[in-house]
Scaffold this active site. Structure first.
Site, PDB file in Angstrom:
ATOM      1  N   GLU A   1      -1.283  20.856 115.209  1.00 57.62           N
ATOM      2  CA  GLU A   1      -0.812  20.170 116.414  1.00 57.62           C
ATOM      3  C   GLU A   1       0.259  19.141 116.063  1.00 57.62           C
ATOM      4  O   GLU A   1       1.286  19.032 116.737  1.00 57.62           O
ATOM      5  CB  GLU A   1      -1.978  19.494 117.132  1.00 57.62           C
TER       6      GLU A   1
ATOM      7  N   TRP B   1      -4.657  23.158 123.269  1.00 56.30           N
ATOM      8  CA  TRP B   1      -3.851  22.927 124.474  1.00 56.30           C
ATOM      9  C   TRP B   1      -3.934  24.077 125.480  1.00 56.30           C
ATOM     10  O   TRP B   1      -3.301  24.027 126.535  1.00 56.30           O
ATOM     11  CB  TRP B   1      -2.390  22.703 124.085  1.00 56.30           C
TER      12      TRP B   1
ATOM     13  N   TYR C   1       4.458  15.591 124.491  1.00 58.47           N
ATOM     14  CA  TYR C   1       4.747  14.799 123.295  1.00 58.47           C
ATOM     15  C   TYR C   1       5.985  15.234 122.512  1.00 58.47           C
ATOM     16  O   TYR C   1       6.847  14.410 122.184  1.00 58.47           O
ATOM     17  CB  TYR C   1       3.542  14.829 122.343  1.00 58.47           C
TER      18      TYR C   1
ATOM     19  N   ARG D   1      11.081  -5.505 114.469  1.00 54.50           N
ATOM     20  CA  ARG D   1       9.895  -5.457 115.336  1.00 54.50           C
ATOM     21  C   ARG D   1      10.070  -4.406 116.440  1.00 54.50           C
ATOM     22  O   ARG D   1       9.369  -4.451 117.453  1.00 54.50           O
ATOM     23  CB  ARG D   1       9.631  -6.850 115.916  1.00 54.50           C
ATOM     24  N   ARG D   2      11.000  -3.509 116.208  1.00 59.86           N
ATOM     25  CA  ARG D   2      11.312  -2.472 117.202  1.00 59.86           C
ATOM     26  C   ARG D   2      11.070  -1.066 116.643  1.00 59.86           C
ATOM     27  O   ARG D   2      11.672  -0.095 117.107  1.00 59.86           O
ATOM     28  CB  ARG D   2      12.765  -2.602 117.656  1.00 59.86           C
TER      29      ARG D   2
ATOM     30  N   CYS E   1      -1.883  10.781 126.351  1.00 58.61           N
ATOM     31  CA  CYS E   1      -3.026   9.880 126.143  1.00 58.61           C
ATOM     32  C   CYS E   1      -2.680   8.875 125.045  1.00 58.61           C
ATOM     33  O   CYS E   1      -2.765   7.676 125.250  1.00 58.61           O
ATOM     34  CB  CYS E   1      -4.269  10.681 125.767  1.00 58.61           C
TER      35      CYS E   1
ATOM     36  N   ARG F   1      -4.024   5.192 126.009  1.00 58.96           N
ATOM     37  CA  ARG F   1      -4.474   4.779 127.339  1.00 58.96           C
ATOM     38  C   ARG F   1      -5.842   5.354 127.675  1.00 58.96           C
ATOM     39  O   ARG F   1      -6.641   4.721 128.396  1.00 58.96           O
ATOM     40  CB  ARG F   1      -3.468   5.214 128.410  1.00 58.96           C
ATOM     41  N   SER F   2      -6.105   6.565 127.196  1.00 57.74           N
ATOM     42  CA  SER F   2      -7.335   7.288 127.513  1.00 57.74           C
ATOM     43  C   SER F   2      -7.881   7.882 126.234  1.00 57.74           C
ATOM     44  O   SER F   2      -7.198   8.670 125.576  1.00 57.74           O
ATOM     45  CB  SER F   2      -7.043   8.393 128.533  1.00 57.74           C
ATOM     46  N   ALA F   3      -9.096   7.481 125.858  1.00 60.61           N
ATOM     47  CA  ALA F   3      -9.637   7.866 124.554  1.00 60.61           C
ATOM     48  C   ALA F   3     -10.987   8.549 124.725  1.00 60.61           C
ATOM     49  O   ALA F   3     -11.999   7.901 125.011  1.00 60.61           O
ATOM     50  CB  ALA F   3      -9.770   6.627 123.666  1.00 60.61           C
ATOM     51  N   ASP F   4     -10.989   9.861 124.565  1.00 63.43           N
ATOM     52  CA  ASP F   4     -12.205  10.676 124.599  1.00 63.43           C
ATOM     53  C   ASP F   4     -12.870  10.530 123.226  1.00 63.43           C
ATOM     54  O   ASP F   4     -12.440  11.138 122.249  1.00 63.43           O
ATOM     55  CB  ASP F   4     -11.814  12.124 124.893  1.00 63.43           C
TER      56      ASP F   4
ATOM     57  N   ASN G   1      -7.227  12.144 116.875  1.00 64.49           N
ATOM     58  CA  ASN G   1      -6.140  11.166 116.916  1.00 64.49           C
ATOM     59  C   ASN G   1      -6.065  10.342 115.645  1.00 64.49           C
ATOM     60  O   ASN G   1      -4.982  10.103 115.104  1.00 64.49           O
ATOM     61  CB  ASN G   1      -6.299  10.241 118.128  1.00 64.49           C
TER      62      ASN G   1
ATOM     63  N   TYR H   1     -17.974  11.145 127.642  1.00 65.45           N
ATOM     64  CA  TYR H   1     -18.388  11.991 128.760  1.00 65.45           C
ATOM     65  C   TYR H   1     -19.907  12.144 128.751  1.00 65.45           C
ATOM     66  O   TYR H   1     -20.535  12.174 127.691  1.00 65.45           O
ATOM     67  CB  TYR H   1     -17.701  13.363 128.682  1.00 65.45           C
TER      68      TYR H   1
ATOM     69  N   ALA I   1     -13.475  18.498 128.659  1.00 68.69           N
ATOM     70  CA  ALA I   1     -13.359  18.191 130.089  1.00 68.69           C
ATOM     71  C   ALA I   1     -11.895  18.358 130.500  1.00 68.69           C
ATOM     72  O   ALA I   1     -11.020  17.676 129.958  1.00 68.69           O
ATOM     73  CB  ALA I   1     -13.825  16.767 130.368  1.00 68.69           C
TER      74      ALA I   1
END
Length: 262
Positions: free
Chosen positions: A58, A80, A94, A126-127, A146, A166-169, A177, A209, A261
């Site tokens: 991936e 996917w 991505y 810092r960028r 995510c 933002r969203s962590a399964d 990840n 979940y 899910a």
């Protein structure tokens, strides 16, 4: 990894019931963070088997700028498949944002190449950021990012990275990840003649979940084993292929199957 197991324990103990897009239902906590020092070993779970070949396939697919599962992904991992159109397309996910971000003047920005260049030439910046949350294209994506933004930090010959997700399964996604971004850190550190250091994983909605609780409770009964080592061939960043990676001495407990899910 004890950091991951403590995350599972904290969400199970203190999480609040929350409905979600899939209708499955979750236990959720907001604003979680864990750190993994790559100098202590490659951060992949040992209390269950993580399919590193899928993680690597991936990641390399992202780095090619691909957005179609038929581009050397689906034949190796179904990760996917549930979100793809019949022709395999996922929209500007991505790979598109990492490698071909559309600028206002019509040019495409290769964020990965640019951040590597900046690490080499301006390491105190810092960028040093790669952003996948392209607001203007989210409605065209099969699934909005995510893990959406990551920043590098160079100090004393070491490359650190912080990811905002933002969203962590926690059962399915988070182990992937962690291993994926650790691999990316090592690839970029090698390219920039730096040591891969600390991966900071910052999570917004960290959730379990309802149908994953039993499997995670089983995993909590298991004791972490010594972390393995990831060996990467000494090649230029863009020449690295799947065959150039070797996960050595990966000892793990049995695989635990969790339902995705969608």
């Amino acid at each position: 990894m004890q950091q991951y197991l403590s995350l599972v324990e904290e969400v199970l103990a203190n999480g609040e019931k929350k409905e979600d897009r899939t209708g499955t239902g979750t236990i959720s906590l907001f604003g979680m963070q864990r750190k993994y020092d790559l100098r202590e070993g490659f951060p992949i779970l040992t209390t269950k088997k993580v399919k590193f070949d899928g993680v690597l396939r991936e990641l390399l697919w992202f780095l090619r700028g691909s957005t179609n599962i038929n581009d050397d992904l689906a034949q190796h991992t179904p990760i996917w498949n549930a979100w793809a159109k019949p022709d395999g397309e996922l929209g500007p996910v991505y790979g598109k944002q990492w490698r071909k971000w559309n600028a206002v003047n019509g040019r495409e920005i290769d964020q990965i190449s640019e951040v590597i260049h900046q690490i080499k030439t301006n390491p105190d910046s810092r960028r040093l950021i790669v952003n996948a949350w392209n607001v203007g294209e989210i409605d065209q994506m099969a699934l909005p990012p995510c893990h959406l933004l990551f920043q590098f930090y160079v100090v004393n010959g070491r490359l650190d990275c912080q990811l905002y997700q933002r969203s962590a399964d926690i059962a399915l996604g988070v182990p992937f990840n962690i291993a994926s971004y650790a691999t990316l850190m090592m690839m970029i550190a090698q390219e920039c003649n730096l040591e891969a250091g600390i991966f900071t994983h910052t999570m917004g909605d960290a959730h379990i979940y309802q149908n994953h609780i039993e499997g995670l409770q089983e995993q909590l009964k298991r004791a972490p084993k010594k972390l393995p080592t990831l060996k990467i061939a000494k090649k230029p960043f863009w020449d690295l292929k799947y065959e150039d990676f070797e996960l050595q001495n990966y000892e793990h407990d049995p695989f635990i199957k969790f339902q995705v899910a969608v």
